[in-house]
Design a protein around this motif. Structure first.
Motif, short mmCIF file in Angstrom:
data_model
loop_
_atom_site.label_atom_id
_atom_site.label_comp_id
_atom_site.label_asym_id
_atom_site.label_seq_id
_atom_site.Cartn_x
_atom_site.Cartn_y
_atom_site.Cartn_z
N LEU A 182 0.83 -1.19 0.00
CA LEU A 182 0.00 0.00 0.00
C LEU A 182 0.87 1.26 0.00
O LEU A 182 0.60 2.23 -0.71
N ALA A 183 1.96 1.20 0.80
CA ALA A 183 2.85 2.37 0.86
C ALA A 183 3.51 2.59 -0.49
O ALA A 183 3.67 3.73 -0.93
N MET A 186 1.10 4.25 -2.81
CA MET A 186 1.01 5.68 -2.52
C MET A 186 2.26 6.41 -3.00
O MET A 186 2.19 7.51 -3.52
N PHE A 187 3.40 5.75 -2.81
CA PHE A 187 4.66 6.37 -3.21
C PHE A 187 4.64 6.73 -4.69
O PHE A 187 5.02 7.83 -5.08
N PHE A 190 0.82 8.93 -5.41
CA PHE A 190 0.41 10.13 -4.69
C PHE A 190 0.92 11.37 -5.44
O PHE A 190 2.09 11.42 -5.81
N PRO A 191 0.04 12.36 -5.68
CA PRO A 191 0.47 13.52 -6.48
C PRO A 191 1.71 14.18 -5.91
O PRO A 191 1.75 14.52 -4.74
N ARG A 192 2.70 14.38 -6.78
CA ARG A 192 3.95 15.01 -6.37
C ARG A 192 3.92 16.48 -6.72
O ARG A 192 3.17 16.90 -7.60
N LEU A 193 4.75 17.22 -6.06
CA LEU A 193 4.87 18.64 -6.37
C LEU A 193 5.92 18.81 -7.45
O LEU A 193 7.04 18.32 -7.32
N PRO A 196 8.49 23.26 -5.77
CA PRO A 196 8.44 23.23 -4.30
C PRO A 196 7.57 24.33 -3.74
O PRO A 196 7.45 25.40 -4.33
N LEU A 197 6.95 24.05 -2.58
CA LEU A 197 6.06 25.02 -1.96
C LEU A 197 6.86 26.15 -1.32
O LEU A 197 6.43 27.27 -1.27
N ILE A 523 13.91 4.79 -7.44
CA ILE A 523 13.29 5.27 -6.20
C ILE A 523 13.73 6.70 -5.88
O ILE A 523 12.91 7.60 -5.77
N SER A 525 15.35 9.11 -7.49
CA SER A 525 15.15 10.24 -8.40
C SER A 525 13.75 10.27 -8.97
O SER A 525 13.49 10.98 -9.94
N PHE A 526 12.83 9.53 -8.36
CA PHE A 526 11.44 9.57 -8.82
C PHE A 526 10.85 10.92 -8.45
O PHE A 526 10.98 11.39 -7.32
N ASN A 527 10.23 11.58 -9.41
CA ASN A 527 9.67 12.91 -9.13
C ASN A 527 8.42 13.14 -9.96
O ASN A 527 7.92 12.23 -10.64
#
Lengths: 666, 326
Positions: A182-183, A186-187, A190-193, A196-197, A523, A525-527
């Motif tokens: 499950l993690a 999600m990894f 899950f929507p990535r930015l 950056p904020l 893993i 450098s996944f973005n």
């Protein structure tokens, strides 16, 4: 009976004090969380933190006076501030967090404190990933999660006896292992930015090895002993020969007598760039984070990432410091010549010699200038000088203190690439030829599908301006002194213990790097960019984040349902006696069939219920339940049998219980 | 364990009660069905969630994938722990609720039998209630597979009469303490509360004249009159314990005192105007008379119990007093 009530003492809310086992587990979790941080702390601070942990476990203190507690906290803040000149940043921040976590053990009295400490430990573990994201840290991540969750179980159980440790660890694993799929979902989903904020700070260079923006003797030789990877290169087309593999990094034009540093013009953009069409060497680089701006490329890069700039001296600089593994594609034109005339400040800078040092070198160079005149001849003469005189390539040469140029050229004559590059550049300038030092990496190890460049491949060479036609040209004086350095890599000239060269060990190291390469690629450098191309193998070119979220929800529900189904039955303890298990199974089947025996019912009652449900089955039901009752409750007759027969009979009965067909009501 | 006032308000709403009742029986004995287990984060669970969100935002911002993985791993492990918490209660058999009468001012101990029959361990079950309840040693319990056990809820009492058992909540936060699963139990059970016992009651009344019986009360064990050495065969009730203690050997009463010590308690004998106080005095007398082995009875308006003694009689008298005119 009423006396019983009056005599019953009114229950008092007893002051609850944490079970010793809980303290042990919580402190172990905290210690495990700060363990990697300890390696980066000053030794005294690390010892202090570790000993507080051990003292708390061994109950040397509990609940110190609040004045002492406050004083310790202030003291910790002061020490961190003093060590780092501030509290803001990655290193002071994480160390402060470690201190606070350990000092929290001063007030570890209730289960709430214990839970808080465990959650803080998770946070401390997360801060470690700001420093390293190697595959090994993944193992650490899993272990820390497992330990932390098991500690939480122990806290909620009000402690644990030594005999329970195994079963509690299993329970912890039952929480962690099903969470992995499950993690991972999600990894990846899950929507990535993509932006950056808030700002990312750079410029924190502590503890990261790699080339710096300047060079003084000893900088690069320190890298020689570092076997860590610098970057990996995958060539998409043809691969250039080994002696062309000069990975250009910081270019150093300014010299103050001790230290080479970057030109004041290094932020000016390149004026003539190689054309895209001529770029024939294409490759992808996976750069390990070095917290500085440089990207490494072969001379001269024609196509490079959009978030990087090419400066006038052809340094390729990323906009942000490289704080994570970065993958980028580059195409280079090896035949390009930077022959745009230089003048003004740039020329002055490339000819500048600091006063007061290298008097003998200046004399030598001006002799050459007077004797030969032409730049090419002077260069040849200088290289001949290095070759004909007894120069040695050595890492353990003596430090050059007063005059690094003269001492090296005329006295010690032993040094490594940065000595040679520096002295050569100095000689050229003294002879009136514009020159500069280029640092970077040279060579690399062929590791199957990619080329691995280690920190120990760091190198320095020189560039000189010959004439308006040839422009800047690379000259590597080290190659004249120690050709092996360029032909076979740094290992050839560095004295390392023999066993480090053992083929199996080299093989292990290369395999380990392959794992690391895979890990970085998939893993670390996944973005956001990679995420949008996630479904490319399925023929979907781009997915937007809404679709990803939808996919994530669907996947989560499916996985959760599977795990939920598994949880319903996991951990069902089985009776040691197979007959009892079979009987319990029968009871469950009866319940499902609608013959719901009361939960307190013994076998007699159950039997009567079955018979009243379906009178036809009376004979077989009575026979079966009779045997079960005799087996369970009439011990006398069974004892006469030997163990083997008893086991056989038990097995028969268990089979019969399982085979019992629940009668249908007519 | 006391929940927020909002949830208190919600649970008192009739609509909520109907909804609850529609999901299965609430009166023991019953088996907790899967629909009857409710689950919400604990306060610590909310704290933990905030921590995870902070971790998530930080690692998303810096695109730090290892930290992100940790945050996701913890979040999913927490989410999956709800299954485990739910399973702690689901399928548990709730047995009968037992309670013994108490005197007002004491705590009533409601004792709930629970049975594990699904073959799972049920760690740390907790019995609580919205009403003011005190924690006892036995309000938490771990049942291993196939075991049964008793959970206690202590409710303080203040008034005589019936004490309705509050709605009970059987809950569990195991394994991570981030979620609390609970089931409501609504036992139709009540506890009898006797009038309060007084520390210094007036002395036992002398028997009223005109009862037609010679019942002059000797102050028991005041002196050695009417006592003799123990003889084998004497009934245990005939042993004068106080005298025995003083003499160091067994002493029996010469004659069973029953013959001349029949007492009939009346409210008027207490000498107080407050009826509740009077009932307390009478209750204390009943306990004392029973201790002294006397025969006693009650003569209250609407409540006549002929003299007798024994545990059952004592209970009958106290019960009469507890429920008198209420």
């Amino acid at each position: 009976m009423a006396e019983l009530n009056t005599s019953l003492a009114r229950p008092t809310a007893r002051q609850r004090c944490l079970d010793r086992a809980i303290v042990l587990w919580v402190m172990a979790t905290a210690l495990f969380a700060i363990l990697p941080h300890l390696t980066r702390m000053p030794i005294l601070l690390a010892i202090a933190l570790a000993s507080i942990c051990l003292l708390r476990i061994s109950r040397w203190y509990r609940n110190p006076h609040w004045l002492l507690r406050t004083a310790t906290v202030l003291c910790a803040v002061g020490i961190i501030f003093w060590l780092h000149n501030g509290l803001w940043g990655r290193l002071p921040g994480s160390q402060l967090l470690c201190c606070m976590l350990i000092l929290k053990s001063f007030e570890l009295n209730r289960s709430r404190d214990a839970m808080l400490m465990v959650s803080l430990s998770f946070f401390v573990v997360a801060t470690w990933f700001l420093f390293s994201q190697s595959p090994l840290t993944f193992v650490y991540l899993m272990a820390a999660t497992w330990l932390g969750l098991t500690s939480m179980i122990v806290i909620n159980r009000d402690g644990c006896r030594p005999t329970e440790i195994r079963s509690l660890l299993i329970q912890g694993a039952r929480l962690v292992i099903p969470a992995i799929p499950l993690a991972l979902a999600m990894f990846f989903l899950f929507p990535r930015l993509s932006v950056p904020l808030w700002g990312i700070q750079g410029g924190e260079l502590e503890g990261v090895t790699g080339l710096s923006g300047s060079m003084s003797p000893g900088d690069i030789s320190n890298l020689f002993i570092d076997d860590g990877p610098a970057f990996r290169v995958t060539f998409t087309g043809s691969k250039p020969p080994r002696d062309e593999l000069y990975w250009r990094g910081p270019v150093l034009s300014r010299f103050d007598g001790k230290r080479w540093s970057q030109s004041v013009y290094s932020s000016v953009a390149a004026r003539n760039k190689p054309s895209r069409e001529a770029a024939d060497i294409s490759y992808e680089v996976e750069l390990e984070p070095h917290r500085r701006h440089w990207l490494f490329a072969l001379d001269y890069p024609a196509i490079y990432p959009s978030d990087s700039r090419l400066s006038i001296d052809y340094q390729l600089r990323n906009v942000r410091p490289i704080s994570n593994v970065k993958r980028y594609s580059i195409s280079s034109d090896l035949d390009f010549r930077d022959n745009r005339p230089i003048n003004g400040t740039l020329l002055n800078e490339s000819l500048y010699l600091p006063s007061g040092i290298g008097q003998r070198a200046r004399e030598l160079a001006s002799n050459w200038q007077a004797e030969y005149g032409a730049a090419e001849t002077i260069v040849a003469q200088a290289l001949r000088y290095f070759r004909d005189n007894p120069f040695f390539y050595r890492l353990d040469s003596l430090p050059l203190l007063a005059d690094p140029i003269d001492e090296f050229l005329f006295d010690s004559r032993a040094g490594y690439c940065e000595h040679y590059a520096g002295a050569f550049t100095f000689l050229m300038r003294a002879a009136g030829i514009p020159a500069r030092v280029v640092t970077g990496y040279q060579g690399g190890i062929d590791n199957g599908e990619y080329l691995l460049v280690r920190q120990s491949d760091a190198h320095a060479w020189a560039e000189i301006w010959l004439d308006d036609e040839q422009g800047w040209s690379r000259v590597d004086p080290t190659a004249w002194v120690a050709p092996d350095r360029v032909q076979q890599g740094s290992r050839a000239v560095v004295d390392v213990p023999n066993w480090l060269h053992a083929p199996w060990l080299v093989d292990v190291r290369n395999q380990a790097d392959k794992l690391r390469h895979w890990w970085n690629k998939n893993i670390v450098s996944f973005n956001a960019n990679r995420q949008s191309r996630l479904l490319q193998p399925l023929g979907i070119e781009r997915v937007d984040q809404r679709q990803l979220l939808l996919l994530l929800i669907v996947l989560s529900v499916v996985i959760s349902l599977v795990i939920f189904w598994w949880y319903r039955f996991a951990g069902r303890s089985r009776h040691a006696d197979p007959v009892v298990n079979a009987y319990r199974h029968l009871i469950r089947r009866l319940q499902q069939a609608g013959i719901d025996p009361p939960h307190h019912a013994g076998p007699q009652t159950v039997m009567r219920k079955v018979i009243s449900y379906c009178p036809d089955s009376r004979v077989q039901t009575e026979r079966l339940f009779g045997r079960y009752i005799r087996y369970r409750y009439a011990h006398g007759s069974e004892h006469s049998l030997d163990a083997e027969t008893r086991q056989l009979k038990a097995k028969q009965l268990a089979d019969q219980l399982r085979a019992f067909r629940i009668p249908r009501r007519k | 364990m006391r929940s927020l006032s909002l949830s208190n308000w919600i649970t008192r709403q009739p609509r909520f009660q109907r909804w609850l009742a529609a999901r299965g029986p609430l009166t023991p004995p019953f088996r907790i069905a899967y629909r009857q287990v409710y689950i919400l984060p604990t306060r610590f669970g909310v704290t933990f969630a905030i921590l995870l969100v902070a971790m998530l935002l930080g690692s998303l911002n810096y695109n730090n994938n290892a930290a992100l993985l940790l945050a996701f791993l913890l979040a999913t492990a927490a989410q999956l722990s709800t299954f485990r918490t739910w399973r702690n209660l689901s399928g548990l058999d709730i047995g009968k609720l037992h309670v013994q009468p108490v005197f007002a001012g004491e705590t009533a101990l409601f004792r709930l039998n629970i049975y594990e029959r699904q073959g799972f361990e049920r760690p740390i079950l907790e019995l609580g209630s919205d009403a003011a309840a005190q924690a006892t040693e036995q309000h938490r319990l771990t049942l291993s597979a196939g075991q049964s056990g008793i959970l206690e809820l202590a409710v303080p009492t203040s008034r005589r009469g019936w004490l309705e058992c509050p709605r009970l909540r059987l809950s569990s936060i195991y394994p991570l303490g981030l979620f609390r699963a609970w089931s409501w139990l609504h036992p139709q059970q009540r506890c009898l509360v006797y009038p309060q016992l007084l520390q210094q009651p007036p002395p036992l009344p002398t028997p009223a004249s005109g009862d037609g019986k010679h019942n002059l009360l000797p102050e028991p064990d005041a002196d050695f009159a009417g006592l003799r050495d123990y003889r084998p065969g004497d009934h245990i009730k005939d042993i004068a314990w106080k005298a025995t203690a003083r003499m160091g050997k067994l002493i029996s009463r010469e004659d069973p005192p029953t013959a001349y010590s029949e007492l009939l308690f009346r409210l008027s004998q207490t000498g107080v105007r407050d009826i509740e106080q009077g009932l307390r005095i009478v209750a204390t007398w009943v306990v004392k008379a029973e201790q002294n082995g006397l025969r006693y009875g009650l003569a209250l308006p609407g409540l006549n119990i002929p003299p007798d003694n024994g545990a059952a009689h004592r209970h009958q008298c106290l019960r009469g007093l507890a429920l008198w005119q209420s």
